[in-house]
Design an enzyme around this catalytic site. Structure first.
Site, PDB file in Angstrom:
ATOM      1  N   TYR A  90      41.538  -5.925 -46.100  1.00 21.97           N
ATOM      2  CA  TYR A  90      40.492  -6.479 -46.969  1.00 21.97           C
ATOM      3  C   TYR A  90      39.330  -5.498 -47.166  1.00 21.97           C
ATOM      4  CZ  TYR A  90      42.705 -11.005 -47.314  1.00 21.97           C
ATOM      5  OH  TYR A  90      43.580 -12.009 -47.619  1.00 21.97           O
ATOM      6  N   TYR A 125      43.761 -21.544 -48.687  1.00 19.87           N
ATOM      7  CA  TYR A 125      44.228 -20.236 -48.217  1.00 19.87           C
ATOM      8  C   TYR A 125      45.114 -20.483 -47.004  1.00 19.87           C
ATOM      9  CZ  TYR A 125      44.478 -15.660 -46.125  1.00 19.87           C
ATOM     10  OH  TYR A 125      44.962 -14.486 -45.571  1.00 19.87           O
ATOM     11  N   ASP A 160      47.824 -27.317 -41.781  1.00 23.53           N
ATOM     12  CA  ASP A 160      47.549 -25.933 -41.410  1.00 23.53           C
ATOM     13  C   ASP A 160      46.254 -25.939 -40.598  1.00 23.53           C
ATOM     14  OD1 ASP A 160      46.793 -23.345 -41.136  1.00 23.53           O
ATOM     15  OD2 ASP A 160      47.126 -22.763 -43.221  1.00 23.53           O
ATOM     16  N   LYS A 181      45.333 -18.235 -34.404  1.00 20.10           N
ATOM     17  CA  LYS A 181      43.921 -17.877 -34.140  1.00 20.10           C
ATOM     18  C   LYS A 181      43.463 -18.224 -32.724  1.00 20.10           C
ATOM     19  CE  LYS A 181      42.331 -17.569 -38.909  1.00 20.10           C
ATOM     20  NZ  LYS A 181      41.959 -16.191 -39.141  1.00 20.10           N
TER      21      LYS A 181
END
Ligand SMILES: Cc1ncc(COP(=O)(O)O)c(C=O)c1O
Length: 430
Positions: A15, A142, A236, A265
């Site tokens: 990114y 996302y 999610d 995560k």
């Protein structure tokens, strides 16, 4: 050459527009909520390093457990073999998840956890020879950067070069306050189709969209509708999982349990890359057969890596301890007080909060990843010793649970300074 210069010769960062980006900041160590750079300057990691660090950096308990595991078993192929850390972590996760969750599938990160979920849903129906191959998703969602995950994510500047390769998805509006009826209507319309396999969603908070928040009641209605139409629901929880929203999972606020969960995560406390997809017995049973063609043909070299699983076990033990639950409540309460204080500031459009996640939307131009305000705010915070990663004109805090009230206060102070700066810029322009 210093480290940043050596890096700039050979590394391609995520990114990052490598032509215009400045040199990266070398970090030499981390402890608790703090990162330390090569010059000895410290930064409060207010975004948990891309939302992964759960209990704080280099947590002594996780570190010790990893060390012990590394001396015992580093890795073993996970087809035809098993090991204690994989089974114990799976048992722990199932204890935390709703009772309908019965099976754990390991992978490497959030994107692969989503890929696995989508493939499970598609192949379940394929195994049953029922032609269901459409996914419903939120328009601004996302879910990751691999092709399946991109397909079910918002079509944006991130996906534009790949849009032609992404599979078609039925998008519905996010049911933010005031949009619930529209969203419900769009879902109902899609549910008239016979070919919908699953609905995937970020529960209660859409992270990358700008910490966009919506109520559990409407999500419950969406899940109920999907259930009535025999459509799998995929939560999610890659970002929202493990206490971020104030409960262990965002879906703990719901009456209806989803069929599939995606986790990553915070799963390992932010120490090792690991993904998990969990599912119901119904889905798992759909793959049981004498025909090998009905096997779930998916796996990664590092599936269920014992060191990563051990980090997951240690992080789980820390999470369920009363001290972590108290810290989560305390961060949420401190956020709430700051929200009350900040929301009348003239530069502030909206302050949103769910549990330990606080987002401040400034009144500046459009909410775009590329707007200049993003770079301005990013550098402004960094100079003041705080790592914040604005999403356009939205700044958010998603801290490790070890953050002290004083450190959190220091982050708030920087955000207030930002708001004052934006007011000054706006006044000068008008
Ligand atoms: C909700 C959600 N799903 C999936 C992902 C992808 O996770 P990863 O970056 O580990 O591939 C992310 C990453 O930010 C996310 O926020």
């Amino acid at each position: 050459m210093n480290l940043a210069q050596r890096d700039s010769q050979i590394i391609w960062h995520p990114y990052t527009q490598m032509q215009t980006a400045g040199l990266p900041l070398p970090i030499v160590k981390a402890n608790g909520a703090l990162l330390t750079d090569a010059a000895g300057k410290t930064y409060i990691d207010a975004v948990s390093s891309w939302w992964v660090t759960l209990h704080g950096h280099c947590h002594p308990y996780i570190r010790e457990r990893i060390k012990q595991q590394l001396a015992q078993l580093d890795h073993v192929i996970f087809a035809g073999f098993t090991h204690e850390p994989a089974v114990t972590l799976a048992e722990n996760l199932l204890r935390l998840l709703p009772p309908n969750q019965q099976r754990i599938f390991y992978s490497d990160n959030g994107s692969t956890a989503v890929e696995v979920a989508l493939k499970m849903a598609f192949q379940y129906w394929d195994n049953l020879k029922i032609p269901k191959n459409k996914i419903i998703a939120f328009r601004e969602s996302y879910h990751g950067d691999t092709f399946g995950a991109m397909s079910v994510s918002s079509r944006s500047a991130f996906t534009r070069p790949f849009n032609q390769y992404l599979f078609e998805v039925l998008f519905i509006d996010v049911p933010v306050a005031g949009k619930e009826a529209v969203c419900l209507e769009q879902l109902q319309e899609h549910l008239q189709r016979p070919d919908v396999a699953a609905f995937i969603f970020e529960p209660l908070v859409l992270g990358t969209a700008g910490m966009v928040m919506y109520a559990p009641e409407i999500l419950d209605e969406l899940l109920q509708l999907c259930r009535q139409h025999q459509i799998f629901t995929i939560a999610d929880e890659v970002m929202t999982g493990f206490g971020r929203t104030g409960k262990n999972f965002a879906t703990d606020y719901l009456q209806h349990a989803p069929d599939i969960f995606c986790l990553s995560k915070g799963l390992t406390g932010g120490t090792m890359a690991l993904g998990v997809t969990t599912c119901t017995a119904e889905i798992y049973n759909g793959f049981l057969s004498q025909e090998s063609a009905k096997t779930f043909f998916h796996g990664h070299s590092y599936t269920a890596n014992p060191i990563a699983c051990t980090a997951g076990i240690a992080s789980y033990e820390l999470l369920v301890a009363p001290e972590s639950q108290e810290k989560i409540s305390q961060i949420a309460a401190q956020h709430q007080a700051f929200q009350n204080q900040l929301q009348t500031h003239p530069a502030v459009k909206e302050v949103r909060q769910t549990g330990t996640i606080l987002a401040v939307e400034f009144s500046t131009g459009p909410t775009s990843y590329f707007s200049n305000v993003r770079d301005l705010l990013y550098n402004f915070a960094l100079e003041r010793g705080v790592l914040l990663r604005p999403l356009g004109n939205i700044i958010y805090i998603l801290p490790p649970y070890c953050i002290t009230p004083a450190q959190l206060q220091a982050v708030y102070a920087v955000i207030e300074e930002m708001a004052d700066l934006i007011t000054r810029i706006t006044n000068n322009e008008s």
